[in-house]
Design an enzyme around this catalytic site. Structure first.
Site, PDB file in Angstrom:
ATOM      1  N   GLU A   1      39.298  38.273  35.433  1.00  0.00           N
ATOM      2  CA  GLU A   1      38.471  38.207  34.219  1.00  0.00           C
ATOM      3  C   GLU A   1      38.669  39.473  33.389  1.00  0.00           C
ATOM      4  OE1 GLU A   1      34.126  37.823  34.946  1.00  0.00           O
ATOM      5  OE2 GLU A   1      34.002  39.296  33.325  1.00  0.00           O
TER       6      GLU A   1
ATOM      7  N   SER B   1      33.709  39.023  28.931  1.00  0.00           N
ATOM      8  CA  SER B   1      32.554  38.107  28.936  1.00  0.00           C
ATOM      9  C   SER B   1      31.918  38.207  27.576  1.00  0.00           C
ATOM     10  CB  SER B   1      31.469  38.552  29.909  1.00  0.00           C
ATOM     11  OG  SER B   1      31.857  38.383  31.204  1.00  0.00           O
TER      12      SER B   1
ATOM     13  N   GLU C   1      28.835  49.444  41.347  1.00  0.00           N
ATOM     14  CA  GLU C   1      29.415  48.283  42.024  1.00  0.00           C
ATOM     15  C   GLU C   1      29.359  48.454  43.529  1.00  0.00           C
ATOM     16  OE1 GLU C   1      30.432  45.586  40.709  1.00  0.00           O
ATOM     17  OE2 GLU C   1      31.061  46.023  38.642  1.00  0.00           O
TER      18      GLU C   1
ATOM     19  N   ARG D   1      28.719  51.266  36.393  1.00  0.00           N
ATOM     20  CA  ARG D   1      28.263  50.201  37.294  1.00  0.00           C
ATOM     21  C   ARG D   1      28.284  50.719  38.721  1.00  0.00           C
ATOM     22  NH1 ARG D   1      29.300  44.909  34.449  1.00  0.00           N
ATOM     23  NH2 ARG D   1      29.060  45.614  32.291  1.00  0.00           N
TER      24      ARG D   1
ATOM     25  N   ARG E   1      40.125  46.098  41.249  1.00  0.00           N
ATOM     26  CA  ARG E   1      39.827  45.881  39.830  1.00  0.00           C
ATOM     27  C   ARG E   1      38.423  46.309  39.420  1.00  0.00           C
ATOM     28  NH1 ARG E   1      38.062  40.210  39.697  1.00  0.00           N
ATOM     29  NH2 ARG E   1      37.673  39.889  41.890  1.00  0.00           N
ATOM     30  N   HIS E   2      37.708  46.932  40.360  1.00  0.00           N
ATOM     31  CA  HIS E   2      36.376  47.458  40.041  1.00  0.00           C
ATOM     32  C   HIS E   2      36.362  48.975  40.165  1.00  0.00           C
ATOM     33  CE1 HIS E   2      35.100  43.319  41.083  1.00  0.00           C
ATOM     34  NE2 HIS E   2      34.203  43.540  40.146  1.00  0.00           N
TER      35      HIS E   2
ATOM     36  N   ARG F   1      41.258  46.892  32.446  1.00  0.00           N
ATOM     37  CA  ARG F   1      41.817  45.628  32.934  1.00  0.00           C
ATOM     38  C   ARG F   1      42.831  45.068  31.946  1.00  0.00           C
ATOM     39  NH1 ARG F   1      37.164  42.044  35.884  1.00  0.00           N
ATOM     40  NH2 ARG F   1      36.448  43.655  37.330  1.00  0.00           N
TER      41      ARG F   1
HETATM   42  P1  AMO Z   1      30.519  42.058  31.920  1.00  0.00           P
HETATM   43  O1  AMO Z   1      29.555  42.618  32.894  1.00  0.00           O
HETATM   44  O2  AMO Z   1      31.213  40.788  32.321  1.00  0.00           O
HETATM   45  O3  AMO Z   1      29.823  41.733  30.534  1.00  0.00           O
HETATM   46  O4  AMO Z   1      31.612  43.155  31.559  1.00  0.00           O
HETATM   47  C1  AMO Z   1      32.579  42.936  30.580  1.00  0.00           C
HETATM   48  C2  AMO Z   1      33.974  43.270  31.085  1.00  0.00           C
HETATM   49  O5  AMO Z   1      34.029  44.622  31.497  1.00  0.00           O
HETATM   50  C3  AMO Z   1      34.915  44.769  32.586  1.00  0.00           C
HETATM   51  N1  AMO Z   1      34.198  45.350  33.717  1.00  0.00           N
HETATM   52  C4  AMO Z   1      34.724  46.205  34.624  1.00  0.00           C
HETATM   53  N2  AMO Z   1      35.952  46.730  34.758  1.00  0.00           N
HETATM   54  C5  AMO Z   1      36.186  47.553  35.784  1.00  0.00           C
HETATM   55  N3  AMO Z   1      35.256  47.880  36.721  1.00  0.00           N
HETATM   56  C6  AMO Z   1      34.008  47.386  36.632  1.00  0.00           C
HETATM   57  N4  AMO Z   1      33.093  47.735  37.541  1.00  0.00           N
HETATM   58  C7  AMO Z   1      33.689  46.497  35.561  1.00  0.00           C
HETATM   59  N5  AMO Z   1      32.587  45.827  35.178  1.00  0.00           N
HETATM   60  C8  AMO Z   1      32.905  45.145  34.074  1.00  0.00           C
HETATM   61  C9  AMO Z   1      35.432  43.382  32.927  1.00  0.00           C
HETATM   62  C10 AMO Z   1      34.382  42.474  32.323  1.00  0.00           C
HETATM   63  O6  AMO Z   1      34.914  41.218  31.975  1.00  0.00           O
HETATM   64  N6  AMO Z   1      27.347  42.812  28.097  1.00  0.00           N
HETATM   65  C11 AMO Z   1      28.393  41.927  28.610  1.00  0.00           C
HETATM   66  C12 AMO Z   1      29.452  41.658  27.566  1.00  0.00           C
HETATM   67  C13 AMO Z   1      28.977  40.851  26.363  1.00  0.00           C
HETATM   68  O7  AMO Z   1      28.389  39.763  26.585  1.00  0.00           O
HETATM   69  O8  AMO Z   1      29.187  41.304  25.225  1.00  0.00           O
HETATM   70  C14 AMO Z   1      29.010  42.580  29.838  1.00  0.00           C
HETATM   71  O9  AMO Z   1      28.863  43.747  30.097  1.00  0.00           O
HETATM   72  O10 AMO Z   1      36.693  43.208  32.292  1.00  0.00           O
END
Ligand code: AMO
Length: 434
Positions: free
Chosen positions: A357, A360, A215, A213, A221-222, A408
């Site tokens: 979170e 998802s 981001e 990502r 947490r990212h 996480r």
């Molecule tokens: P989402 O984008 O919410 O959902 O990602 C799912 C979980 O992945 C973790 N996460 C991260 N952790 C650390 N750094 C990041 N940049 C980061 N981005 C995401 C979080 C988040 O809750 N395809 C959907 C999932 C699904 O519907 O099956 C998805 O990617 O804990």
């Protein structure tokens, strides 16, 4: 065959002849007596030199060795109440097989605190600290437990491409790369592939793998490369998917509580295994409660995502893991199914730890016409996703699933301040090496 015939530090027994090998953790010269503490992955052991009774050269080599050098010690193990582990080695030989530079960029004894960035720059030395090594041993146990839970659910472990033609989780977070002259991206999520595999003969699948990502946020947490635990299953709805997410989290906590006692002790963590079933709030209830408990500049209105502050205040108020269900369709992705009787609401859900979170997921849209309509509504060109949508014309069962942030999960379990502490070599805006 791997024959590591050392006597491991934690296993030395009085009366035994031992060959201990590891790192020179500490050297203490008290005049008539000196100690060398040797550390291996199982722990530390004391080596004693009574100068009157020991060969001068042996004492000299052992007390002048630079900390973190690799040494091999041979001798007799004796009981010694005052030794940290109740035993010590009285050596007849000490060999330095890999000397360390006396100037260490990081002190693995932990006596001198180091900033996280210094620790990450010197991750190998950092992992010589028991409390840091413990994080990664717990992380490995979490992954083992997760795999076992999925196995019990008759899921097949899959590996999907990380170089892809399209994004799935919103255009702004994509990492573009050049693929033989064509534009490609690093995969943001195995989302579409895991759905396709649910619709294949495999039906129940999971993957533990990297997601990328770009981001914008540089937060505790990212990160830009994370480990996602993904699940997808046929003939399942969002309720089934939530039940599996709950089981996976509970099983991971139980496994760590059962198998990682030493690690939890090293970390000073008194692990509380969550009990029973996690409470559920609808999105409506969640924003109402967040508005009541959080000190927000602007109150949340229907259609807003939960901000970090709102998420935190809500988490504190709930005080345990909780689900948020029935999200507005407009803020959930195209692959999430809406309720037939109220298309403004979706069957998407989140699972939160009180701090943030974790997951998802949702029931997916498996009906071809509705899926294509959803793409158009979100302004995405369906033709670019043809490899995905076309499969829905050839018998796609109802299905549901979720993605869980692996780091996480570990971070919240061990109460770490920063997600980077649960990643060996984190990737963020500043950090591309090591
Ligand atoms: P989402 O984008 O919410 O959902 O990602 C799912 C979980 O992945 C973790 N996460 C991260 N952790 C650390 N750094 C990041 N940049 C980061 N981005 C995401 C979080 C988040 O809750 N395809 C959907 C999932 C699904 O519907 O099956 C998805 O990617 O804990």
């Amino acid at each position: 065959m791997y024959t590591d015939d050392r006597t491991h530090a934690a296993e030395a027994e009085p009366g035994q002849r031992a060959r201990v090998a590891g790192w020179a953790h500490e050297i203490r010269d008290l005049g008539g007596i000196a100690f060398l503490i040797v550390r291996d992955r199982t722990g530390k052991i004391q080596v004693k030199f009574e100068k009157d009774a020991t060969d001068d050269e042996l004492v000299e080599t052992s007390t002048s060795v630079a900390r973190e050098s690799v040494v091999v010690v041979e001798g007799e193990v004796e009981a010694e109440e005052r030794a940290p582990t109740g035993v010590e080695v009285v050596p007849d030989s000490v060999e330095v097989i890999a000397p360390a530079d006396p100037e260490l960029p990081l002190d693995p004894s932990g006596k001198v605190d180091a900033e996280l960035s210094t620790r990450l720059d010197n991750r190998t030395l950092d992992l010589r600290k028991p409390e840091v090594k413990a994080v990664f041993e717990v992380r490995a146990e979490v992954q083992r437990a997760v795999r076992e839970t999925f196995r019990e659910l008759d899921c097949t472990e899959i590996n999907t491409p990380k170089i892809v033609a399209t994004g799935t989780e919103g255009g702004t977070e994509l990492f573009p790369i050049t693929y033989f002259g064509r534009e490609a991206f690093m995969n943001q999520s195995p989302q579409l592939f895991k759905q396709l595999m649910a619709g294949s003969g495999l039906e129940r699948v999971f993957e533990i793998g990297p997601i990328f990502r770009a981001e914008e946020h540089n937060t505790p947490r990212h990160v830009n490369e994370a480990t996602s635990i993904d699940f997808e299953a046929t003939f399942a709805d969002h309720e089934d998917a939530m039940a599996v997410a709950e089981t996976v989290v509970l099983d991971a906590y139980e496994a760590v509580a059962e198998h990682c006692e030493t690690q939890l002790e090293a970390l000073g963590v008194d692990l509380e295994v969550p009990s029973g079933s996690f409470p559920r709030l609808t999105y409506d209830e969640a924003i109402e409660r967040a508005n009541a408990v959080a000190d927000l500049d602007e109150p949340l209105v229907w259609g807003d995502d939960l901000s970090t502050e709102a998420e935190k205040a809500l988490g504190e108020a709930v005080g345990e893991h909780f689900f948020v269900t029935d999200w507005p369709s407009e803020i959930k992705p195209f692959y999430i199914q809406d309720y037939d009787d109220d298309p403004s609401l979706s069957k998407g859900f989140d699972l939160n730890h009180p701090r943030m979170e974790l997951v998802s997921g949702g029931q997916r849209e498996h009906r071809y016409d509705r899926l294509v309509e959803g793409f158009e509504q979100q302004g995405l060109p369906p033709e670019e996703f043809a490899y995905y949508t076309e499969t829905f014309r050839y018998g796609m069962p109802p299905h549901a699933g979720w993605g869980m942030g692996g780091e996480r999960l570990v971070m919240t379990m061990l109460d770490l301040d920063n997600v980077r502490e649960a990643i060996l070599f984190p990737r963020d805006r500043q950090r591309l090496s090591p």
